[in-house]
Motif scaffolding. Structure first.
Motif, PDB file in Angstrom:
ATOM      1  N   ALA A  10       0.862  -1.176   0.000  1.00  0.00           N
ATOM      2  CA  ALA A  10       0.000   0.000   0.000  1.00  0.00           C
ATOM      3  C   ALA A  10       0.904   1.233   0.000  1.00  0.00           C
ATOM      4  O   ALA A  10       1.998   1.203   0.580  1.00  0.00           O
ATOM      5  CB  ALA A  10      -0.897  -0.018   1.225  1.00  0.00           C
ATOM      6  N   PRO A  11       0.537   2.316  -0.670  1.00  0.00           N
ATOM      7  CA  PRO A  11      -0.764   2.619  -1.271  1.00  0.00           C
ATOM      8  C   PRO A  11      -0.880   2.290  -2.753  1.00  0.00           C
ATOM      9  O   PRO A  11      -1.688   2.904  -3.454  1.00  0.00           O
ATOM     10  CB  PRO A  11      -0.876   4.129  -1.053  1.00  0.00           C
ATOM     11  CG  PRO A  11       0.537   4.607  -1.258  1.00  0.00           C
ATOM     12  CD  PRO A  11       1.405   3.519  -0.660  1.00  0.00           C
ATOM     13  N   PHE A  12      -0.076   1.340  -3.240  1.00  0.00           N
ATOM     14  CA  PHE A  12      -0.185   0.949  -4.651  1.00  0.00           C
ATOM     15  C   PHE A  12      -1.398   0.026  -4.828  1.00  0.00           C
ATOM     16  O   PHE A  12      -1.271  -1.145  -5.181  1.00  0.00           O
ATOM     17  CB  PHE A  12       1.093   0.258  -5.122  1.00  0.00           C
ATOM     18  CG  PHE A  12       2.318   1.126  -5.067  1.00  0.00           C
ATOM     19  CD1 PHE A  12       2.382   2.293  -5.810  1.00  0.00           C
ATOM     20  CD2 PHE A  12       3.404   0.788  -4.274  1.00  0.00           C
ATOM     21  CE1 PHE A  12       3.513   3.109  -5.762  1.00  0.00           C
ATOM     22  CE2 PHE A  12       4.536   1.581  -4.229  1.00  0.00           C
ATOM     23  CZ  PHE A  12       4.600   2.743  -4.966  1.00  0.00           C
ATOM     24  N   HIS A  13      -2.578   0.576  -4.595  1.00  0.00           N
ATOM     25  CA  HIS A  13      -3.810  -0.210  -4.629  1.00  0.00           C
ATOM     26  C   HIS A  13      -4.390  -0.343  -6.031  1.00  0.00           C
ATOM     27  O   HIS A  13      -5.424  -0.993  -6.209  1.00  0.00           O
ATOM     28  CB  HIS A  13      -4.864   0.437  -3.730  1.00  0.00           C
ATOM     29  CG  HIS A  13      -4.523   0.396  -2.269  1.00  0.00           C
ATOM     30  ND1 HIS A  13      -4.292  -0.774  -1.583  1.00  0.00           N
ATOM     31  CD2 HIS A  13      -4.365   1.405  -1.367  1.00  0.00           C
ATOM     32  CE1 HIS A  13      -4.003  -0.499  -0.326  1.00  0.00           C
ATOM     33  NE2 HIS A  13      -4.049   0.809  -0.156  1.00  0.00           N
ATOM     34  N   HIS A  14      -3.753   0.268  -7.010  1.00  0.00           N
ATOM     35  CA  HIS A  14      -4.302   0.292  -8.361  1.00  0.00           C
ATOM     36  C   HIS A  14      -3.272  -0.244  -9.346  1.00  0.00           C
ATOM     37  O   HIS A  14      -2.060  -0.154  -9.115  1.00  0.00           O
ATOM     38  CB  HIS A  14      -4.729   1.714  -8.729  1.00  0.00           C
ATOM     39  CG  HIS A  14      -5.663   2.314  -7.739  1.00  0.00           C
ATOM     40  ND1 HIS A  14      -7.036   2.187  -7.824  1.00  0.00           N
ATOM     41  CD2 HIS A  14      -5.422   3.007  -6.595  1.00  0.00           C
ATOM     42  CE1 HIS A  14      -7.593   2.792  -6.793  1.00  0.00           C
ATOM     43  NE2 HIS A  14      -6.641   3.297  -6.032  1.00  0.00           N
ATOM     44  N   MET A  15      -3.772  -0.801 -10.436  1.00  0.00           N
ATOM     45  CA  MET A  15      -2.913  -1.400 -11.448  1.00  0.00           C
ATOM     46  C   MET A  15      -3.330  -0.894 -12.815  1.00  0.00           C
ATOM     47  O   MET A  15      -4.518  -0.775 -13.107  1.00  0.00           O
ATOM     48  CB  MET A  15      -3.023  -2.924 -11.398  1.00  0.00           C
ATOM     49  CG  MET A  15      -2.154  -3.662 -12.408  1.00  0.00           C
ATOM     50  SD  MET A  15      -2.383  -5.462 -12.361  1.00  0.00           S
ATOM     51  CE  MET A  15      -3.965  -5.637 -13.207  1.00  0.00           C
TER      52      MET A  15
END
Length: 315
Positions: free
Chosen positions: A249-254
């Motif tokens: 987190a916070p790399f919650h998106h791809m």
């Protein structure tokens, strides 16, 4: 130990190698290894022409700061004021990926298998420094026997809150047999100029979750994905190898970029916000992004772990 500002920095661990191009937006220029008499590219390597042109889009991966992907019409309102990025030197209709990828980074400490890169942004009238908030960032890059790890850190140096997002933009070798494995909840559908409209079903969601994964050629994609489990694997089954991206987190998106018009390009990117998050009228939990208070810092890591199948058929 440090490097000249316009030279590549080489990291090594055994037969594994990473080349960094700090002067090209703090980019990774190559990640490869020698095995059984062959060279394996885990990321698409930068060509000599791309390095000579200092073209971040030709690198293996580059950092995304202080936001990821597009900002509609290069404008947004924040804290009661209009922020206009149309004069920041970005050549795209919608401001793209921030400014750190288009400016040189400074080389800090370097050892055989580790390096630290520094970036300082101070607003000015210079085009690429048009972002009106001061901030600093670092990349700590470490290579070991199985993993390349990048820790991204940033701090707001302004005397006011700053909207913020971060990520990395890796390119992978794409062949007719490349497969993408990931678990996501939905895909962000978008306008023709790639601005998100809503998150919903798409056949790619099920394809990536299937046992065989999604063919990189199956769909024409340049889309954000919601509900990412923060791990994705890119596999080349005909070459008996795979690389797994994992992120904190916070790399919650791809983001998956697999355009039909360019069958040699494939990106699977860890990001902290969807495109145009600052203008998108949805709940923050769905779109990501953050606001850093004056002096506030954020740090998170992601990693690529590689696997090569042995003669017994196991990784």
């Amino acid at each position: 130990m440090s490097a000249a500002p316009d030279t590549l920095v080489e990291l090594r661990h055994g037969a594994r190698r990473v080349l960094l191009a700090p002067h090209v937006g703090g980019s990774i220029a190559a990640f490869d290894e020698s095995r059984d008499g062959r060279s394996i590219d885990w990321l698409r390597p930068a060509t000599p022409a791309a390095l000579a042109a200092r073209d971040p889009l030709g690198m293996a991966s580059f950092p995304l700061l202080p936001y990821c992907n597009r900002v509609r019409d290069a404008r947004f309102c924040f804290d009661g004021a209009l922020v206009d990025l149309s004069g920041d030197g970005n050549a795209f209709a919608h401001a793209l990926h921030g400014n750190a990828w288009r400016l040189p980074w400074r080389v800090g400490d370097v050892s055989e298998s580790r390096a630290r890169l520094h970036f300082l942004h101070e607003p000015s009238r210079d085009a690429a420094r048009h972002w009106p908030f001061a901030y600093e960032a670092t990349q700590d890059i470490a290579l070991d026997a199985s993993t390349l790890t990048v820790t991204l850190s940033a701090r707001n140096l302004s005397d006011r809150p700053m909207p913020f997002g971060m990520g990395h933009h890796p390119y992978y070798p794409r062949t007719r047999n490349t497969r993408v494995h990931a678990r996501v909840a939905a895909m962000w559908h978008s306008t023709p100029d790639l601005l998100p409209t809503h998150a919903g079903p798409h056949p790619s969601v099920g394809a990536m979750a299937s046992e065989q994964g999604m063919s990189a050629d199956a769909f024409d994609l340049d889309n954000n994905f919601a509900g990412w489990s923060r791990t994705a694997t890119i596999a080349w089954p005909d070459e008996a190898r795979a690389i797994t991206l994992s992120a904190d987190a916070p790399f919650h998106h791809m983001v998956v970029y697999a355009p039909a018009s360019h069958p040699d390009l494939l990106c699977v990117e860890p990001v902290s916000n969807v495109a145009d998050w600052i203008n998108l009228d949805v709940d923050r939990a769905l779109k990501g992004g953050a606001v850093l208070e004056p002096g506030e810092s954020v740090s998170a890591k992601f990693a690529w772990t590689t696997r090569v199948e042995n003669s017994a058929g196991a990784y």
